[in-house]
Design an enzyme around this catalytic site. Structure first.
Site, short mmCIF file in Angstrom:
data_model
loop_
_atom_site.label_atom_id
_atom_site.label_comp_id
_atom_site.label_asym_id
_atom_site.label_seq_id
_atom_site.Cartn_x
_atom_site.Cartn_y
_atom_site.Cartn_z
N LYS A 137 -15.53 -3.40 42.44
CA LYS A 137 -16.76 -2.94 41.79
C LYS A 137 -17.83 -4.01 41.88
O LYS A 137 -17.55 -5.21 42.04
CB LYS A 137 -16.52 -2.56 40.33
CG LYS A 137 -16.05 -3.71 39.42
CD LYS A 137 -17.16 -4.52 38.76
CE LYS A 137 -16.60 -5.57 37.80
NZ LYS A 137 -17.51 -6.63 37.42
N PRO A 175 -12.02 -9.97 46.86
CA PRO A 175 -12.06 -11.39 46.50
C PRO A 175 -11.47 -11.64 45.12
O PRO A 175 -11.68 -10.86 44.19
CB PRO A 175 -13.55 -11.71 46.52
CG PRO A 175 -14.16 -10.68 47.39
CD PRO A 175 -13.33 -9.45 47.27
N VAL A 176 -10.75 -12.74 44.98
CA VAL A 176 -10.09 -13.08 43.72
C VAL A 176 -11.04 -13.88 42.82
O VAL A 176 -11.76 -14.76 43.30
CB VAL A 176 -8.81 -13.91 44.01
CG1 VAL A 176 -8.15 -14.38 42.73
CG2 VAL A 176 -7.83 -13.09 44.85
N ALA A 177 -11.05 -13.55 41.53
CA ALA A 177 -11.89 -14.25 40.53
C ALA A 177 -13.34 -14.33 40.97
O ALA A 177 -14.01 -15.34 40.79
CB ALA A 177 -11.34 -15.65 40.23
N GLY A 223 -15.72 -11.73 40.23
CA GLY A 223 -16.60 -10.83 39.48
C GLY A 223 -16.62 -9.43 40.06
O GLY A 223 -17.50 -8.64 39.77
N MET A 224 -15.60 -9.12 40.90
CA MET A 224 -15.52 -7.78 41.50
C MET A 224 -14.30 -7.01 40.98
O MET A 224 -13.91 -5.99 41.55
CB MET A 224 -15.49 -7.89 43.02
CG MET A 224 -16.74 -8.61 43.55
SD MET A 224 -16.93 -8.47 45.32
CE MET A 224 -17.49 -6.77 45.47
N ALA A 225 -13.71 -7.51 39.91
CA ALA A 225 -12.63 -6.82 39.20
C ALA A 225 -11.39 -6.59 40.05
O ALA A 225 -10.71 -5.57 39.90
CB ALA A 225 -13.12 -5.51 38.58
N GLY A 226 -11.07 -7.53 40.92
CA GLY A 226 -9.91 -7.37 41.81
C GLY A 226 -8.59 -7.26 41.05
O GLY A 226 -7.80 -6.36 41.32
N ASP A 282 -12.24 -4.35 32.39
CA ASP A 282 -12.65 -3.85 33.71
C ASP A 282 -11.63 -2.91 34.35
O ASP A 282 -11.87 -2.41 35.45
CB ASP A 282 -12.86 -5.03 34.68
CG ASP A 282 -14.17 -5.75 34.44
OD1 ASP A 282 -15.07 -5.16 33.81
OD2 ASP A 282 -14.29 -6.90 34.89
O1 C5P Z 1 -11.05 -7.73 28.76
P1 C5P Z 1 -10.69 -8.93 29.58
O2 C5P Z 1 -9.31 -9.45 29.25
O3 C5P Z 1 -10.87 -8.73 31.04
O4 C5P Z 1 -11.71 -10.06 29.18
C1 C5P Z 1 -11.53 -11.39 29.59
C2 C5P Z 1 -12.43 -12.30 28.76
O5 C5P Z 1 -13.79 -12.09 29.10
C3 C5P Z 1 -12.35 -12.13 27.26
O6 C5P Z 1 -11.30 -12.87 26.70
C4 C5P Z 1 -13.72 -12.62 26.81
O7 C5P Z 1 -13.74 -14.02 26.78
C5 C5P Z 1 -14.63 -12.18 27.95
N1 C5P Z 1 -15.26 -10.87 27.70
C6 C5P Z 1 -16.24 -10.78 26.72
N2 C5P Z 1 -16.84 -9.58 26.50
C7 C5P Z 1 -16.50 -8.49 27.20
C8 C5P Z 1 -15.52 -8.57 28.22
C9 C5P Z 1 -14.93 -9.78 28.43
O8 C5P Z 1 -16.56 -11.77 26.06
N3 C5P Z 1 -17.10 -7.33 26.94
#
Ligand code: C5P
Length: 310
Positions: free
Chosen positions: A19, A104-106, A108-111, A146
């Site tokens: 994404k 791609p890993v880590a 920002g594309m929700a891999g 995500d």
């Molecule tokens: O939901 P997820 O585990 O992917 O989120 C990872 C981290 O990203 C959370 O622990 C939080 O630090 C941050 N996050 C946030 N607000 C969101 C989504 C993620 O602060 N809406």
């Protein structure tokens, strides 16, 4: 009509898209540590393939472009997805989860989230659970903010932590160029930097101009309306990315934005040719070594192969 005996499949493969966030508005930090979001997500044609098969013990088998970066321990989100489902339905058998990684890993594309979503869908088929899409979306939300979107695909608006989705009306296709960084960024550290850089934030709301551009299928207006509240934080942690973004626009991108919590920078164009030209210019500039082209929107996770025993 007679009923046919259904033999359970031996293995199931699901293809799942990456994404990009066209818009990401980040509200204040909530007491639970998350931030309220308003975001517009688009599924793009970079795919992972996840295959699940019955096995003696739980295991993750990485393959593909970014195989070396996939964790194979309990932190793997696909493994956690399979185990969550096994737990919920009191299934005692173990699985081998093969992840063919092209997202791609880590970045920002929700891999990682895409793999979790794909695993839920694959396990549902393998174990014959007959889950509705709504059930899968709720399970996905337990695994990460995500994780639900890759099941839906297309273009959608996300609210809450980003996990509450509503399809968005979008016309036409755009052609993306993604500049991938060598090393990823941790999502929590980007949100923490965002909080550090600003005092307060209004209640998040997606941009009206972007929604108009999507409805009209106007890539130029879409490019101009791309936005990400996490960008200042990402640029603070990776100052070179600002230069990369500006260079892409100078080279003819209709717009540029950091995807999600970065560090991938996404550039939008209106044709395959324009995307190819842009990636050639960016490669020549030496600002990015790993450039990927993709189109969007595309469908969400789909089962692609279910081999059955003869
Ligand atoms: O939901 P997820 O585990 O992917 O989120 C990872 C981290 O990203 C959370 O622990 C939080 O630090 C941050 N996050 C946030 N607000 C969101 C989504 C993620 O602060 N809406």
């Amino acid at each position: 009509m007679g009923t046919m005996a259904v033999t359970p499949p031996e293995a199931v493969t699901v293809r799942v898209p990456a994404k990009v966030n066209l818009d990401l508005r980040v509200g204040p930090r909530r007491p639970d540590g998350y931030h309220d979001l308003a975001t517009v997500l688009q599924a793009v044609s970079l795919y992972d393939e996840v295959s699940v098969a019955r096995w003696d013990d739980w295991q993750v088998v990485p393959s593909g472009s970014y195989a070396a970066l996939i964790p194979t321990d309990d932190s793997n989100l696909a493994l956690r997805a399979a185990r969550l489902l096994a737990d919920r339905f009191q299934i005692t058998e173990a699985l081998s989860v093969r992840i063919d990684k092209d997202i791609p890993v880590a970045g920002g594309m929700a891999g990682g989230s895409a793999d979790a979503a794909a695993t839920l869908l694959a396990c549902d088929q393998l174990w014959g659970l007959g889950l509705e899409r709504e059930d899968l979306l709720l399970l996905a939300a337990e695994l990460g903010s995500d994780a639900p979107f890759p099941l839906l695909g297309g273009t959608a608006i996300g609210t809450g932590r980003g996990e509450q989705l509503a399809p968005a009306l979008a016309r036409g296709r755009v052609h993306w160029v993604f500049a991938i960084s060598d090393t990823g960024l941790s999502t929590p550290s980007v949100y923490a930097e965002c909080d550090r850089l600003r005092d307060d934030a209004p209640a998040p709301q997606v941009g009206a101009q972007l929604m108009t551009a999507l409805r009209a299928g106007d890539p130029k207006a879409l490019g101009a309306a791309l936005h990400n509240d996490l960008e200042p934080a990402v640029f603070s942690l990776r100052p070179g990315l600002r230069e990369l973004r500006d260079a892409g626009v100078e080279f003819g991108a209709l717009g540029a934005v950091v995807s999600g919590s970065g560090p991938t920078v996404a550039f939008v164009t209106d044709s395959r040719e324009a995307a190819l030209d842009l990636s050639v210019s960016l490669a020549a500039s030496d600002l990015s070594r790993d450039l990927r082209r993709a189109k969007g929107p595309v469908h969400g996770a789909q089962v692609v192969a279910v081999p059955r025993p003869d």
